[in-house]
Enzyme design. Structure first.
Site, PDB file in Angstrom:
ATOM      1  N   GLY A  48     -31.878  35.732   3.918  1.00 47.67           N
ATOM      2  CA  GLY A  48     -32.145  37.033   4.031  1.00 47.67           C
ATOM      3  C   GLY A  48     -32.804  37.577   2.760  1.00 47.67           C
ATOM      4  N   HIS A  52     -24.921  42.350   4.929  1.00 46.25           N
ATOM      5  CA  HIS A  52     -25.169  42.137   3.651  1.00 46.25           C
ATOM      6  C   HIS A  52     -26.213  42.811   3.200  1.00 46.25           C
ATOM      7  CE1 HIS A  52     -25.402  39.373  -0.287  1.00 46.25           C
ATOM      8  NE2 HIS A  52     -26.603  39.731  -0.018  1.00 46.25           N
ATOM      9  N   GLU A  53     -27.477  42.609   4.042  1.00 46.06           N
ATOM     10  CA  GLU A  53     -28.969  42.992   3.643  1.00 46.06           C
ATOM     11  C   GLU A  53     -28.966  44.600   3.673  1.00 46.06           C
ATOM     12  OE1 GLU A  53     -30.580  41.086   2.154  1.00 46.06           O
ATOM     13  OE2 GLU A  53     -29.556  38.951   2.945  1.00 46.06           O
ATOM     14  N   CYS A  65     -26.444  35.239  -2.781  1.00 46.74           N
ATOM     15  CA  CYS A  65     -27.494  36.398  -2.844  1.00 46.74           C
ATOM     16  C   CYS A  65     -28.425  35.869  -3.607  1.00 46.74           C
ATOM     17  CB  CYS A  65     -26.939  37.655  -3.434  1.00 46.74           C
ATOM     18  SG  CYS A  65     -28.211  39.034  -3.206  1.00 46.74           S
ATOM     19  N   LEU A  66     -29.798  36.021  -3.283  1.00 46.41           N
ATOM     20  CA  LEU A  66     -30.814  35.597  -3.985  1.00 46.41           C
ATOM     21  C   LEU A  66     -30.948  36.497  -5.389  1.00 46.41           C
ATOM     22  CD1 LEU A  66     -33.707  35.134  -1.199  1.00 46.41           C
ATOM     23  CD2 LEU A  66     -32.592  33.283  -2.786  1.00 46.41           C
ATOM     24  N   HIS A  73     -27.711  46.129   0.554  1.00 47.25           N
ATOM     25  CA  HIS A  73     -28.786  46.276  -0.349  1.00 47.25           C
ATOM     26  C   HIS A  73     -29.473  47.376  -0.117  1.00 47.25           C
ATOM     27  CE1 HIS A  73     -28.673  42.594  -2.404  1.00 47.25           C
ATOM     28  NE2 HIS A  73     -28.554  41.634  -1.529  1.00 47.25           N
ATOM     29  N   GLN A  84     -34.679  44.367  -3.272  1.00 45.28           N
ATOM     30  CA  GLN A  84     -34.427  43.115  -3.962  1.00 45.28           C
ATOM     31  C   GLN A  84     -35.769  42.838  -4.564  1.00 45.28           C
ATOM     32  OE1 GLN A  84     -32.026  40.852  -0.863  1.00 45.28           O
ATOM     33  NE2 GLN A  84     -31.603  39.851  -2.745  1.00 45.28           N
TER      34      GLN A  84
HETATM   35  C1  QAP Z   1     -27.314  36.787   2.167  1.00 43.91           C
HETATM   36  O1  QAP Z   1     -28.472  35.365   0.781  1.00 43.91           O
HETATM   37  C2  QAP Z   1     -26.143  35.919   2.667  1.00 43.91           C
HETATM   38  O2  QAP Z   1     -27.301  31.573  -5.121  1.00 43.91           O
HETATM   39  C3  QAP Z   1     -28.621  35.883   1.934  1.00 43.91           C
HETATM   40  O3  QAP Z   1     -28.941  29.496  -5.845  1.00 43.91           O
HETATM   41  C4  QAP Z   1     -25.952  34.767   2.222  1.00 43.91           C
HETATM   42  O4  QAP Z   1     -30.293  34.091   1.160  1.00 43.91           O
HETATM   43  C5  QAP Z   1     -25.575  36.391   3.789  1.00 43.91           C
HETATM   44  C6  QAP Z   1     -29.677  31.703  -2.234  1.00 43.91           C
HETATM   45  C7  QAP Z   1     -24.865  33.965   2.681  1.00 43.91           C
HETATM   46  C8  QAP Z   1     -24.481  35.731   4.174  1.00 43.91           C
HETATM   47  C9  QAP Z   1     -24.235  34.460   3.540  1.00 43.91           C
HETATM   48  C10 QAP Z   1     -28.488  32.086  -3.239  1.00 43.91           C
HETATM   49  C11 QAP Z   1     -30.521  30.625  -2.844  1.00 43.91           C
HETATM   50  C12 QAP Z   1     -29.755  32.363  -1.160  1.00 43.91           C
HETATM   51  C13 QAP Z   1     -28.332  31.217  -4.270  1.00 43.91           C
HETATM   52  C14 QAP Z   1     -29.250  34.061   0.439  1.00 43.91           C
HETATM   53  C15 QAP Z   1     -29.293  30.297  -4.842  1.00 43.91           C
HETATM   54  C16 QAP Z   1     -30.417  29.994  -3.862  1.00 43.91           C
HETATM   55  C17 QAP Z   1     -28.985  33.384  -0.814  1.00 43.91           C
HETATM   56 CO    CO Z   2     -28.458  39.759  -1.173  1.00 39.64          CO
END
Ligand code: QAP
Ligand code: CO
Length: 173
Positions: free
Chosen positions: A46, A134-135, A92-93, A138, A51
């Site tokens: 997401g 979550h998004e 989170c990215l 943001h 972001q």
């Molecule tokens: C939000 O997050 C989310 O730490 C989206 O090293 C995440 O795409 C909602 C990511 C989990 C619900 C559950 C994170 C990639 C990606 C990192 C993501 C990383 C590489 C996070």
């Molecule tokens: Co995020």
């Protein structure tokens, strides 16, 4: 294919409140395409426009196994959220390498425009419901680490600042 730069916590621009999209036109479709490229390249599920430093209400999500089912939500509004909540680990990215538990509604309904500007309503549960919440945070300028204790948040902040300095040092080497 165009990938955009993802802002990293604690960048103050992550706390900007996004404005509604006024027209789903060619410029917006380009933004959506670039956001999808950016999310897939970063191996995320997401990404919110906030972001990538664009402060308009646009989200892209893909929680599918094959990374082939993109969901585009423009001007999203939650029309219903279950009283039932659950704590689940999130990442989170914008906060790479950090994962921690956040309490969210287990089931929601969301109304949003799709990339053709058509109004759609989606029911979501499980990971998709968590990801949408979550998004949408943001877009309100909120990062998931703000739900954690001040102690945890400060540790994360320190770690991110240290990581940024190391990255900058590596870049000139
Ligand atoms: C939000 O997050 C989310 O730490 C989206 O090293 C995440 O795409 C909602 C990511 C989990 C619900 C559950 C994170 C990639 C990606 C990192 C993501 C990383 C590489 C996070
Ligand atoms: Co995020």
């Amino acid at each position: 294919m165009t990938t955009l730069t993802i802002l990293r916590y604690p960048d103050p621009r992550l706390h900007t409140v996004a404005k509604p999209v006024v027209a789903v036109d060619a410029r917006l479709r380009q933004l959506v395409g670039d956001m999808l490229d950016t999310m897939y390249a970063a191996e995320g599920i997401g990404l919110a426009a906030t972001q990538v430093d664009v402060h308009e209400r646009v989200i892209v999500i893909d929680v599918s196994e094959g990374h082939d089912q993109p969901l585009v939500l423009i001007n999203p509004e939650i029309t219903w959220a279950s009283d039932e909540k659950r704590v689940g680990d999130e990442g989170c990215l914008s906060v790479p390498g950090i994962y921690d538990g956040v309490e969210r509604s287990t089931s929601i309904r969301v109304r949003a425009l799709d990339r053709d500007g058509k109004l759609q309503e989606h029911a979501a549960e499980g990971l998709l419901a968590v990801c949408i919440q979550h998004e949408m945070d943001h877009l309100m300028g909120k990062v998931f680490v703000e739900y954690l204790s001040p102690l945890k948040r400060n540790r994360i902040k320190t770690k991110m600042i240290k990581q940024k300095k190391e990255d900058e040092r590596d870049a000139v080497r």
